[in-house]
Write a protein that holds these residues in place. Structure first.
Motif, mmCIF file in Angstrom:
data_model
loop_
_atom_site.group_PDB
_atom_site.id
_atom_site.type_symbol
_atom_site.label_atom_id
_atom_site.label_comp_id
_atom_site.label_asym_id
_atom_site.label_seq_id
_atom_site.Cartn_x
_atom_site.Cartn_y
_atom_site.Cartn_z
ATOM 1 N N TYR A 51 0.511 -1.450 -0.121
ATOM 2 C CA TYR A 51 -0.201 -0.018 -0.242
ATOM 3 C C TYR A 51 0.761 1.287 -0.061
ATOM 4 O O TYR A 51 0.237 2.045 -0.320
ATOM 5 C CB TYR A 51 -0.951 -0.130 0.832
ATOM 6 N N LEU A 52 2.025 1.186 0.422
ATOM 7 C CA LEU A 52 2.962 1.823 0.537
ATOM 8 C C LEU A 52 3.292 2.393 -0.953
ATOM 9 O O LEU A 52 3.598 3.321 -1.279
ATOM 10 C CB LEU A 52 4.375 2.410 1.860
ATOM 11 N N GLN A 53 3.694 1.210 -1.427
ATOM 12 C CA GLN A 53 4.824 1.826 -2.864
ATOM 13 C C GLN A 53 3.033 2.401 -3.743
ATOM 14 O O GLN A 53 3.517 3.361 -4.548
ATOM 15 C CB GLN A 53 4.699 0.661 -3.133
ATOM 16 N N GLU A 54 2.115 1.824 -3.408
ATOM 17 C CA GLU A 54 0.642 2.824 -4.435
ATOM 18 C C GLU A 54 0.658 3.852 -4.317
ATOM 19 O O GLU A 54 0.896 5.073 -4.596
ATOM 20 C CB GLU A 54 -0.008 2.059 -4.057
ATOM 21 N N ARG A 55 1.207 4.070 -2.861
ATOM 22 C CA ARG A 55 0.835 5.533 -2.740
ATOM 23 C C ARG A 55 1.645 6.724 -2.849
ATOM 24 O O ARG A 55 2.200 7.249 -3.357
ATOM 25 C CB ARG A 55 1.140 5.568 -1.323
ATOM 26 N N LEU A 56 3.287 6.012 -2.823
ATOM 27 C CA LEU A 56 4.054 6.501 -3.591
ATOM 28 C C LEU A 56 4.457 6.368 -5.189
ATOM 29 O O LEU A 56 5.106 7.305 -5.453
ATOM 30 C CB LEU A 56 5.466 5.935 -3.095
ATOM 31 N N GLY A 57 4.027 5.273 -6.186
ATOM 32 C CA GLY A 57 4.232 5.780 -7.057
ATOM 33 C C GLY A 57 4.821 5.118 -8.363
ATOM 34 O O GLY A 57 5.463 5.032 -8.888
ATOM 35 N N ILE A 58 5.120 3.665 -6.766
ATOM 36 C CA ILE A 58 6.709 3.264 -7.307
ATOM 37 C C ILE A 58 6.145 1.441 -7.518
ATOM 38 O O ILE A 58 6.949 0.708 -7.046
ATOM 39 C CB ILE A 58 7.601 3.247 -6.703
ATOM 40 N N GLU A 59 5.033 1.238 -7.631
ATOM 41 C CA GLU A 59 4.368 -0.618 -7.941
ATOM 42 C C GLU A 59 5.457 -1.612 -9.025
ATOM 43 O O GLU A 59 5.257 -2.433 -7.993
ATOM 44 C CB GLU A 59 2.596 -0.638 -8.008
ATOM 45 N N HIS A 60 5.996 -1.397 -9.427
ATOM 46 C CA HIS A 60 6.802 -1.906 -9.994
ATOM 47 C C HIS A 60 8.185 -2.059 -9.543
ATOM 48 O O HIS A 60 9.208 -2.716 -10.252
ATOM 49 C CB HIS A 60 6.789 -1.640 -12.009
ATOM 50 N N GLN A 61 8.099 -1.413 -9.220
ATOM 51 C CA GLN A 61 10.176 -1.230 -8.053
ATOM 52 C C GLN A 61 10.008 -2.537 -7.313
ATOM 53 O O GLN A 61 8.795 -3.591 -6.996
ATOM 54 C CB GLN A 61 10.274 -0.018 -7.584
ATOM 55 N N PRO A 62 11.389 -3.266 -6.816
ATOM 56 C CA PRO A 62 11.458 -4.462 -6.100
ATOM 57 C C PRO A 62 10.875 -4.024 -4.287
ATOM 58 O O PRO A 62 11.472 -2.738 -4.050
ATOM 59 C CB PRO A 62 12.485 -4.870 -5.926
ATOM 60 N N ILE A 63 10.601 -4.763 -3.822
ATOM 61 C CA ILE A 63 10.564 -4.777 -2.170
ATOM 62 C C ILE A 63 11.491 -5.656 -1.503
ATOM 63 O O ILE A 63 11.348 -6.531 -2.014
ATOM 64 C CB ILE A 63 9.376 -4.864 -1.592
ATOM 65 N N ILE A 64 12.282 -4.984 -0.972
ATOM 66 C CA ILE A 64 13.228 -5.678 0.292
ATOM 67 C C ILE A 64 12.326 -6.527 1.400
ATOM 68 O O ILE A 64 12.016 -4.923 1.813
ATOM 69 C CB ILE A 64 14.073 -5.250 0.229
ATOM 70 N N CYS A 65 11.704 -7.362 1.751
ATOM 71 C CA CYS A 65 10.873 -7.101 3.323
ATOM 72 C C CYS A 65 12.131 -8.311 4.263
ATOM 73 O O CYS A 65 13.254 -8.606 3.563
ATOM 74 C CB CYS A 65 10.019 -8.296 2.949
#
Length: 265
Positions: A51-65
């Motif tokens: 949801y934070l990716q979406e808010r920032l407009g970076i949905e297609h970037q990797p996420i490190i969990c």
């Protein structure tokens, strides 16, 4: 300053509240996102980051969990390094007599034995939902997969009591650190936020091309290794002392202020 990649921790760093980023932060990320790759780096599970990716407009970037134990991009697993289930059983056997509950995370699943104030806070702040199931049943179900992270939900007294025993028995195999007075987080020893960042860089990039932001013990390695390491003002003293720069506190939108003042496009 010019960097190819920006990586930021979430809780206590990029987030100005317990669960969200400010409009100022959104504006600054969106200003640079076309020229700088933005990667969120956290101990959180994937659904607590999407949801934070979406808010920032970076949905297609990797996420490190999970501090680097799981890396995803567009829902596809890029890197996965779990804790073996045999180790999880040993941790459970050590901590159960002290009344310590285990939150067990694997992929985008979170298992807890029962509800508690800690669990309610996690649901509220990360916008995620756990599966309630006895720890023994969860460990049996995960026999072949292991888990990406374990959160020990303790009292102040039990955390202080068990921490040295955990370090003595598992310190060579696991990253073990107290995220606050009552929480102990456990991750595989072979991973870190820094190693996960390095794993997903392009062949033409190195950690010297990366600027990172953090506040806690699990951010120290990436702040040391990156081309530029920035601590927020509310960071632990051990983080601030090794950072290249210190910005404002997370509640004062420190990451966004640093981006506005120093990152040119």
């Amino acid at each position: 300053m010019t960097y190819k990649v920006l990586c930021s921790d979430l809780d206590g760093t990029l987030l100005s509240t317990k669960s969200d980023v400010s409009e100022f932060t959104v504006q600054q990320i969106q200003r640079i996102r076309k020229t700088v790759q933005i990667i969120l780096v956290s101990a959180r599970m994937p659904s607590g980051m999407y949801y934070l990716q979406e808010r920032l407009g970076i949905e297609h970037q990797p996420i490190i969990c999970y501090n680097g134990a799981l890396v995803l991009q567009n829902g596809t697993t890029v890197l996965s390094i779990p804790i073996p289930t045999s180790v999880l059983w040993a941790v459970h056997e050590m901590t159960s007599p002290l009344g310590i509950d285990l939150g067990i995370y694997v992929d985008d699943n979170w298992f807890v034995p029962k509800t508690s104030e800690r669990v309610k806070k996690e649901i509220k702040y990360t916008k995620t939902q756990p599966t309630f199931r006895p720890t023994e049943a969860t460990l049996t179900a995960l026999q072949l997969t292991g888990a990406h992270k374990v959160m020990l939900m303790c009292s102040k007294e039990s955390a202080a009591l068990v921490m040295p025993h955990l370090q003595n028995q598992f310190g060579s195999d696991l990253h073990i650190y107290r995220s606050n007075d009552t929480l102990i987080e456990i991750a595989p020893k072979s991973v870190s936020k820094s190693s996960a960042i390095a794993h997903i860089l392009k062949p033409t990039e190195s950690l010297r091309d990366v600027i990172v932001f953090g506040d806690n013990y699990n951010d120290i390695e990436m702040i040391k290794d990156a081309g530029c390491g920035v601590a927020v003002a509310n960071a632990r003293a051990e983080v601030k002392v090794i950072a290249d720069h210190i910005t404002l506190a997370n509640t004062d939108h420190g990451v966004a202020h640093f981006i506005q003042q120093h990152l040119l496009i």
